[in-house]
Write a protein that holds these residues in place. Structure first.
Motif, mmCIF file in Angstrom:
data_model
loop_
_atom_site.group_PDB
_atom_site.id
_atom_site.type_symbol
_atom_site.label_atom_id
_atom_site.label_comp_id
_atom_site.label_asym_id
_atom_site.label_seq_id
_atom_site.Cartn_x
_atom_site.Cartn_y
_atom_site.Cartn_z
ATOM 1 N N UNK A 11 0.712 -1.168 0.060
ATOM 2 C CA UNK A 11 0.050 -0.040 -0.170
ATOM 3 C C UNK A 11 0.863 1.339 -0.004
ATOM 4 N N UNK A 12 0.404 2.017 -0.768
ATOM 5 C CA UNK A 12 1.262 3.425 -0.888
ATOM 6 C C UNK A 12 0.382 4.529 -0.804
ATOM 7 N N UNK A 13 0.806 5.465 -0.188
ATOM 8 C CA UNK A 13 0.163 6.786 0.193
ATOM 9 C C UNK A 13 1.082 7.780 -0.111
ATOM 10 N N UNK A 14 0.661 8.739 -0.850
ATOM 11 C CA UNK A 14 1.498 10.192 -0.980
ATOM 12 C C UNK A 14 0.485 11.212 -0.876
ATOM 13 N N UNK A 15 1.180 12.252 0.094
ATOM 14 C CA UNK A 15 0.290 13.563 0.550
ATOM 15 C C UNK A 15 1.204 14.701 0.323
ATOM 16 N N UNK A 16 0.727 15.580 -0.323
ATOM 17 C CA UNK A 16 1.445 16.809 -0.413
ATOM 18 C C UNK A 16 1.303 17.701 0.896
ATOM 19 N N UNK A 17 2.331 17.980 1.451
ATOM 20 C CA UNK A 17 2.295 18.758 2.630
ATOM 21 C C UNK A 17 2.300 20.204 2.444
ATOM 22 N N UNK A 18 3.286 20.594 1.584
ATOM 23 C CA UNK A 18 3.059 21.981 0.747
ATOM 24 C C UNK A 18 3.233 21.952 -0.684
ATOM 25 N N UNK A 19 3.351 23.029 -1.269
ATOM 26 C CA UNK A 19 3.535 22.998 -2.730
ATOM 27 C C UNK A 19 5.093 22.108 -3.033
ATOM 28 N N UNK A 21 6.694 20.478 -0.552
ATOM 29 C CA UNK A 21 7.215 19.023 0.375
ATOM 30 C C UNK A 21 6.041 18.042 0.102
ATOM 31 N N UNK A 22 6.506 16.863 0.137
ATOM 32 C CA UNK A 22 5.581 15.744 0.184
ATOM 33 C C UNK A 22 5.943 14.426 0.959
ATOM 34 N N UNK A 23 5.001 13.860 1.552
ATOM 35 C CA UNK A 23 5.029 12.722 2.407
ATOM 36 C C UNK A 23 4.675 11.455 1.702
ATOM 37 N N UNK A 24 5.340 10.376 1.564
ATOM 38 C CA UNK A 24 4.968 9.113 0.982
ATOM 39 C C UNK A 24 5.147 8.017 2.236
ATOM 40 N N UNK A 46 10.209 11.757 2.950
ATOM 41 C CA UNK A 46 9.859 13.032 2.939
ATOM 42 C C UNK A 46 10.668 13.616 1.657
ATOM 43 N N UNK A 47 10.078 14.182 0.842
ATOM 44 C CA UNK A 47 10.923 14.950 -0.437
ATOM 45 C C UNK A 47 10.471 16.158 -0.701
ATOM 46 N N UNK A 48 11.608 16.835 -0.488
ATOM 47 C CA UNK A 48 11.407 18.271 -0.923
ATOM 48 C C UNK A 48 12.072 18.833 -2.165
ATOM 49 N N UNK A 49 10.880 19.134 -3.026
ATOM 50 C CA UNK A 49 11.479 19.931 -4.204
ATOM 51 C C UNK A 49 11.981 21.172 -4.128
ATOM 52 N N UNK A 50 13.287 21.326 -4.086
ATOM 53 C CA UNK A 50 13.983 22.789 -4.011
ATOM 54 C C UNK A 50 13.571 23.585 -4.862
ATOM 55 N N UNK A 51 13.902 23.036 -6.622
ATOM 56 C CA UNK A 51 13.560 23.799 -7.611
ATOM 57 C C UNK A 51 13.190 22.582 -8.856
ATOM 58 N N UNK A 52 13.358 23.008 -10.022
ATOM 59 C CA UNK A 52 13.414 22.004 -11.061
ATOM 60 C C UNK A 52 14.666 21.126 -11.264
ATOM 61 N N UNK A 53 15.791 21.598 -10.652
ATOM 62 C CA UNK A 53 17.043 21.075 -10.689
ATOM 63 C C UNK A 53 17.221 20.165 -9.383
ATOM 64 N N UNK A 54 16.690 20.290 -8.665
ATOM 65 C CA UNK A 54 17.383 19.736 -7.142
ATOM 66 C C UNK A 54 16.078 19.356 -6.670
ATOM 67 N N UNK A 55 16.104 18.207 -5.931
ATOM 68 C CA UNK A 55 15.205 17.821 -4.876
ATOM 69 C C UNK A 55 15.933 16.925 -3.870
#
Length: 136
Positions: A11-19, A21-24, A46-55
């Motif tokens: 089971x996989x759950x993906x939740x956007x915390x902010x624009x 930052x996302x939790x999986x 926890x995955x944070x997309x800093x910009x289009x180049x870096x996460x």
């Protein structure tokens, strides 16, 4: 190949915390009654997309398996049937911290630092790894 009367799910759950930052969250369960195999895994990301180049990402995993399921983990840390694996289920843990570098839409470079540990075996290890993904 794991036996008869088996059940497995992921089971996989993906939740956007902010624009950015996302939790999986992920759970994996395996039960095979014919072999007595029983395993459970829980992963948190926890995955944070800093910009289009870096996460930037972090992952923590707990895996609990019996002597059937845990055999590959046990061999990695130097225990197992040849080294008298303790009876019962065993817990293994993992924490990973890394970055996704996307210099091009079809290319991702992913360096990471990973820490593995298994308290029942008095085992811990830090690993540096890197991989790349090319899509076409």
């Amino acid at each position: 190949w794991r036996g008869r009367n088996a059940y497995e799910h992921c089971l996989l759950l993906q939740v956007p915390i902010t624009e950015r930052l996302k939790y999986v969250g992920e759970t994996d369960l395996l039960r095979a009654r014919s072999t007595g195999e029983d395993a459970l895994g829980i992963n948190q990301y926890l995955i944070w997309d800093y910009n289009d180049l870096l996460a930037f990402g972090a992952r923590v995993e707990w895996f609990k398996g019996d002597s059937e399921t845990a055999f590959n983990y046990d061999r990695k840390i130097g225990i197992g049937p040849q080294n008298l694996l303790p009876p019962g289920s065993h817990s293994y843990y993992e924490a990973t911290f890394g970055v996704n570098i996307r210099p091009h839409a079809n290319f991702t470079l992913r360096p990471e630092i990973r820490y593995d540990w298994a308290p029942f075996a008095d085992y811990d290890e830090t690993i540096f790894g890197i991989d790349m993904i090319c899509t076409f």
